[in-house]
Design an enzyme around this catalytic site. Structure first.
Site, mmCIF file in Angstrom:
data_model
loop_
_atom_site.group_PDB
_atom_site.id
_atom_site.type_symbol
_atom_site.label_atom_id
_atom_site.label_comp_id
_atom_site.label_asym_id
_atom_site.label_seq_id
_atom_site.Cartn_x
_atom_site.Cartn_y
_atom_site.Cartn_z
ATOM 1 N N HIS A 57 79.080 -29.105 -78.867
ATOM 2 C CA HIS A 57 77.278 -28.177 -79.984
ATOM 3 C C HIS A 57 76.405 -28.563 -79.098
ATOM 4 O O HIS A 57 74.857 -29.100 -79.812
ATOM 5 C CB HIS A 57 77.878 -28.464 -80.807
ATOM 6 N N SER A 93 89.762 -19.779 -71.919
ATOM 7 C CA SER A 93 88.559 -18.511 -71.383
ATOM 8 C C SER A 93 87.511 -18.527 -69.998
ATOM 9 O O SER A 93 87.960 -17.775 -68.981
ATOM 10 C CB SER A 93 87.202 -18.043 -72.256
ATOM 11 N N ASP A 106 82.181 -24.910 -70.103
ATOM 12 C CA ASP A 106 83.355 -25.187 -69.443
ATOM 13 C C ASP A 106 83.438 -24.580 -68.427
ATOM 14 O O ASP A 106 84.270 -24.929 -67.501
ATOM 15 C CB ASP A 106 84.037 -23.997 -70.580
HETATM 16 P P1 ADP Z 1 89.594 -20.977 -75.712
HETATM 17 O O1 ADP Z 1 89.045 -22.049 -76.329
HETATM 18 O O2 ADP Z 1 90.863 -21.774 -75.524
HETATM 19 O O3 ADP Z 1 88.616 -21.084 -73.979
HETATM 20 P P2 ADP Z 1 88.416 -18.820 -76.783
HETATM 21 O O4 ADP Z 1 88.424 -18.021 -77.565
HETATM 22 O O5 ADP Z 1 87.332 -18.998 -75.531
HETATM 23 O O6 ADP Z 1 89.635 -20.165 -76.762
HETATM 24 O O7 ADP Z 1 88.909 -17.732 -75.087
HETATM 25 C C1 ADP Z 1 90.201 -17.180 -75.248
HETATM 26 C C2 ADP Z 1 90.355 -15.929 -74.535
HETATM 27 O O8 ADP Z 1 90.667 -15.728 -73.609
HETATM 28 C C3 ADP Z 1 92.065 -15.257 -75.536
HETATM 29 O O9 ADP Z 1 91.725 -14.961 -76.781
HETATM 30 C C4 ADP Z 1 91.850 -13.935 -74.189
HETATM 31 O O10 ADP Z 1 91.143 -13.058 -74.973
HETATM 32 C C5 ADP Z 1 91.303 -15.318 -72.596
HETATM 33 N N1 ADP Z 1 92.196 -15.224 -72.532
HETATM 34 C C6 ADP Z 1 92.560 -17.272 -72.218
HETATM 35 N N2 ADP Z 1 93.734 -16.971 -71.628
HETATM 36 C C7 ADP Z 1 94.353 -15.704 -70.772
HETATM 37 C C8 ADP Z 1 95.258 -15.554 -70.675
HETATM 38 N N3 ADP Z 1 96.142 -16.639 -69.930
HETATM 39 N N4 ADP Z 1 95.543 -13.891 -70.399
HETATM 40 C C9 ADP Z 1 94.707 -13.415 -71.154
HETATM 41 N N5 ADP Z 1 93.433 -13.489 -71.511
HETATM 42 C C10 ADP Z 1 93.929 -14.793 -71.559
HETATM 43 MG MG MG Z 2 86.510 -20.535 -74.138
#
Ligand code: ADP
Ligand code: MG
Length: 379
Positions: A33, A126, A170
């Site tokens: 953050h 993501s 990220d």
């Molecule tokens: P993170 O901390 O893992 O980045 P986020 O909420 O920022 O969590 O992102 C997660 C989102 O990214 C999932 O809910 C989905 O919408 C998308 N996502 C991540 N990996 C995949 C994947 N392999 N296939 C489809 N969508 C994905």
């Molecule tokens: Mg994310």
């Protein structure tokens, strides 16, 4: 799944020869953050990655298939009708739309996606997805972008299309990661320095396997808090506030905002101290900064949760542990620990058993290796 296996799967399914791209997830060693306050972070790209295979199609449309979610979605390109759907597809369509608006018009294709990065575990599934998709779409359209532009465009896609107001950490790490090194990043200037990881220690990520539903909304709220605090203090971003400034001016802020600001200000200082400690190979000092970071995120920034606190506590109780802290946005996800090599097996057993005994949940523990940034996978 490896890149080679994905290529094979693509051939079988579509009878076409794809190009394959990978982009890594990341673990943030310290500095959470702080990125959206123009501050400092110290992440490493990890061996877990999102893989995307792509081949051209004649129609001006993209078909995206996520093997992980067993779901697919087709969208047409450049008709100006694209809207957020509140689904995983936003991360793909958002990248396509953002590339188009930025002067990289993309052409039709099929994307087969398979990722090893666990979703919502604080390892940035993501951004790895966005960067792998962007790399694939650009190549499929006969174009290329510099890594920095790629990172910025993917962040914009997540901010503007998916509606998550994340900072640059990220996507930057997914593009600029280097094998064996962490990355000290100044999120204002985007200046960055490789910090080699010392030998004899392991980075262990302990996934709590929980993710509280407020993760997204609270993230955006914290960002607003930081913007408000900066405005009240008369600076562009909290990056511009020193510990001495804050001590003098804290009374000008409502109590909660003063704590939010204190987290960011102290965390920025910790990141730079921790990077220096790592360069010296001083794991003890590095671990202390990790522990202090967790406390600050828990008490001042209020983004931890019971499961993260428990996991950090369990981790620190094990022999050979220099430090442990929540990593990523919070409200669930993972704890990162720095563990001496010879203690790592026992650490894995004890923390798994302890967490399971207290919560009834089997955690997922992974030894992470610092990996390279996004690239095309040949052969
Ligand atoms: P993170 O901390 O893992 O980045 P986020 O909420 O920022 O969590 O992102 C997660 C989102 O990214 C999932 O809910 C989905 O919408 C998308 N996502 C991540 N990996 C995949 C994947 N392999 N296939 C489809 N969508 C994905
Ligand atoms: Mg994310």
């Amino acid at each position: 799944m490896t890149g080679r296996e994905l290529r094979e799967r693509f051939r079988e399914r579509f009878g076409l020869e794809p190009r394959v791209f990978r982009a890594p997830g990341r673990v943030n060693l310290i500095g959470d953050h702080t990125d959206y306050s123009d501050g400092f972070v110290l992440p490493a790209a990890i061996h877990l990655a999102a893989w995307v295979a792509v081949a051209a199609r004649p129609e001006p449309a993209v078909l995206a298939i996520s093997q992980n979610l067993a779901d697919e979605y087709a969208f047409s390109i450049g008709n100006g009708e694209a809207r957020r759907r509140g689904a995983w597809t936003d991360y793909v369509e958002g990248v396509a739309v953002t590339l188009g608006k930025a002067g990289f018009p993309i052409t039709g294709g099929v994307l087969l996606i398979d990722s090893e990065v666990p979703i919502g575990a604080g390892l940035s599934s993501s951004a790895s997805l966005e960067v792998a998709v962007a790399s694939a779409l650009l190549a499929n359209s006969g174009q290329a972008a510099e890594p920095l532009e790629l990172a910025l465009l993917c962040q914009r896609a997540e901010n503007e299309f998916a509606g998550m107001r994340c900072g640059i950490m990220d996507q930057f790490t997914a593009c600029f990661g280097r094998r064996g090194s962490a990355l000290l990043l100044d999120c204002r200037t985007l200046g960055h320095w490789l910090v080699p990881l010392p030998s004899g220690v392991r980075i262990v990520v302990c996934n709590t396997m929980v993710r509280h539903t407020l993760a997204g909304s609270e993230y955006n709220r914290r960002r607003e808090d930081c913007e408000t605090a900066a405005r009240l203090l008369g600076v562009k971003a909290l990056r511009d506030v020193s510990a001495a400034d804050l001590a003098r001016r804290a009374a000008d802020l409502p109590e909660q905002l003063a704590r939010r600001a204190r987290h960011v200000v102290t965390e920025n200082a910790r990141v730079r101290q921790a990077a220096d400690a790592l360069r010296r190979g001083d794991c003890t000092a590095f671990g202390s900064s990790m522990n202090e970071s967790h406390t600050s995120l828990r008490d001042d920034f209020e983004v931890s949760c019971a499961e993260l606190d428990l996991m950090a506590e369990l981790a620190r109780r094990q022999p050979g542990v220099y430090g442990a802290r929540m990593t990523g946005g919070g409200f669930g996800g993972s704890v990162v620990s720095l563990v001496e090599d010879q203690h790592v097996n026992r650490f894995l057993d004890e923390v798994t058993a302890g967490y399971r005994a207290s919560t009834g949940i089997a955690p997922d523990l992974t030894i992470c290796h610092a990996a390279a940034g996004a690239e095309e996978v040949l052969g």
